[in-house]
Structure formats: C-alpha cells, structure tokens
Write a protein that holds these residues in place. Structure first.
Motif, PDB file in Angstrom:
ATOM      1  N   TYR A 175      -6.493  -2.290   7.823  1.00  0.00           N
ATOM      2  CA  TYR A 175      -5.578  -2.819   6.811  1.00  0.00           C
ATOM      3  C   TYR A 175      -5.254  -4.283   7.037  1.00  0.00           C
ATOM      4  N   TRP A 176      -5.294  -4.738   8.275  1.00  0.00           N
ATOM      5  CA  TRP A 176      -5.064  -6.160   8.536  1.00  0.00           C
ATOM      6  C   TRP A 176      -6.186  -6.983   7.913  1.00  0.00           C
ATOM      7  N   THR A 201      -5.948  -6.937   4.146  1.00  0.00           N
ATOM      8  CA  THR A 201      -4.791  -7.711   3.688  1.00  0.00           C
ATOM      9  C   THR A 201      -5.074  -9.203   3.756  1.00  0.00           C
ATOM     10  N   MET A 205       3.107  -9.879   1.998  1.00  0.00           N
ATOM     11  CA  MET A 205       1.751  -9.942   2.544  1.00  0.00           C
ATOM     12  C   MET A 205       1.710 -10.756   3.827  1.00  0.00           C
ATOM     13  N   PHE A 212      -4.977 -11.524   0.592  1.00  0.00           N
ATOM     14  CA  PHE A 212      -4.091 -12.689   0.635  1.00  0.00           C
ATOM     15  C   PHE A 212      -4.853 -13.949   0.215  1.00  0.00           C
ATOM     16  N   GLU A 264       2.959  -8.479   6.408  1.00  0.00           N
ATOM     17  CA  GLU A 264       1.935  -7.478   6.727  1.00  0.00           C
ATOM     18  C   GLU A 264       0.886  -8.054   7.672  1.00  0.00           C
ATOM     19  N   ILE A 265       0.488  -9.290   7.412  1.00  0.00           N
ATOM     20  CA  ILE A 265      -0.531  -9.930   8.254  1.00  0.00           C
ATOM     21  C   ILE A 265       0.002 -10.159   9.661  1.00  0.00           C
ATOM     22  N   ASN A 303      -1.403  -0.761  -1.172  1.00  0.00           N
ATOM     23  CA  ASN A 303      -0.164  -0.849  -0.392  1.00  0.00           C
ATOM     24  C   ASN A 303       0.469   0.518  -0.161  1.00  0.00           C
ATOM     25  N   TYR A 348       4.522  -3.084   3.725  1.00  0.00           N
ATOM     26  CA  TYR A 348       3.602  -2.463   2.766  1.00  0.00           C
ATOM     27  C   TYR A 348       4.362  -1.660   1.712  1.00  0.00           C
ATOM     28  N   ASN A 394       5.951  -4.109  -0.678  1.00  0.00           N
ATOM     29  CA  ASN A 394       4.948  -4.675  -1.568  1.00  0.00           C
ATOM     30  C   ASN A 394       4.507  -3.658  -2.621  1.00  0.00           C
TER      31      ASN A 394
END
Length: 180
Positions: free
Chosen positions: A85-86, A89, A50, A93, A53-54, A117, A162, A165
């Motif tokens: 999606y940011w 996420t 995660m 998170f 991803e961020i 994901n 993603y 995850n």
C-alpha cells in the motif's frame, strides 16, 4: 535608452532560440510534457491524508524491516500490507500531484479511491492488530520489541489516514453524483 534596446534584443533572441528548440523537439517526434504541478492538491484534505499515509506507511515497514521479522510469520503479512500500500500510495500521490488523472478520464478516480482507501483501511487495521499480537513473541526491552511497538502505533495511524481519505473521497463522490 541603449540599454533598454539591447535588453529587448537579448530577450527577443532568447525567445527566438526557445521557439527554435521547441520546433526542433517537435521535428524529432518528441513533445513537451503536459503534466502540471497541482499545489492545491497537497493543501487539500485528500492530499494531507495521502502524505500521512506515505509517512506512516514508510515508518511501519522500515521499523519492521530493520528487525528479524522473518521469524514471526504474522509480521511478514504486515510487511506485505505496508510495502504494497505504501508503493501504490506513492504512485497515486504522484498521479494526483502531476494532475495525470485528468488525462485519463476513463478511470472513475473517486470510486477507485474509495475502494483503494477502504481496502487499505481494513488491511491496515488487521496489520495493526497482528503487529500488536506479535509483541508477545518479542522480549521486552530489546530493540525489536521497541520497533514492533512503534510499528503498531504507526500502522494504526496509517489506518486512520486511509479511513479518513476514504471518507473524504466518499463525500466528494457523493456531492458530485448529487449535482448530476
């Protein structure tokens, strides 16, 4: 000896003050937060994915956002996917980091994570391909060409995070369902 008795008196009065403040807060109808920080989540595979991803999602949309991407309609789609999606996420998170998910047991968090994901993996794959194809529109050597190349790479890395995850959530869900 007098110092010890004075420090005990000070600590006792501090504790009494804290309980008074606590009772004052409760008398106003307010309560203390029951959210806790889960430091182990950051060290887990899901937490590391995660975080990736961020970071990679942020890099994708800032690199594209700093250019004149509105002239290329395909990059608007890439911006939508990366920002959408940011933001989700970051919210997830924070939910996992504060252990808020334990306070909402009605939501199947593992299955939701797999779906979230998995869909992000597919859409980031499409975004990376679209971003790569859109490089034909850019003039090589210009700043936006370099930004679009970098965003293609970071979109690919975000997609890998993603997908990773998704696998971690699936394995966690699978082992939990086999135990019951």
């Amino acid at each position: 000896m007098e110092i010890d008795s004075e420090s005990r008196a000070d600590s006792t009065s501090t504790i009494t003050d804290r309980t008074r403040k606590s009772s004052n807060i409760e008398s106003l109808g307010l309560s203390h937060s029951k959210l806790a920080y889960d430091g182990n989540f950051i060290r887990s595979a899901s937490g590391a994915f995660m975080a990736g991803e961020i970071v990679f999602g942020l890099l994708v949309w800032t690199l594209i956002g700093g250019t004149e991407y509105l002239h290329v309609p395909a990059l608007v789609w890439v911006m939508f996917v990366s920002v959408f999606y940011w933001a989700l996420t970051v919210i997830l998170f924070l939910i996992y980091l504060t252990m808020a998910h334990t306070r909402i047991p009605q939501i199947p968090w593992k299955i939701s994570g797999i779906c979230f994901n998995g869909s992000a993996s597919v859409l980031y794959l499409a975004a990376a391909v679209i971003c790569g194809i859109s490089l034909n529109v850019a003039i090589k050597g210009r700043y936006y060409f370099i930004s679009w190349v970098a965003s293609t790479i970071f979109a690919s890395l975000a997609m890998v995070c993603y997908a990773g995850n998704t696998v971690v959530n699936f394995k966690s869900w699978r082992t939990k369902s086999e135990e019951t």
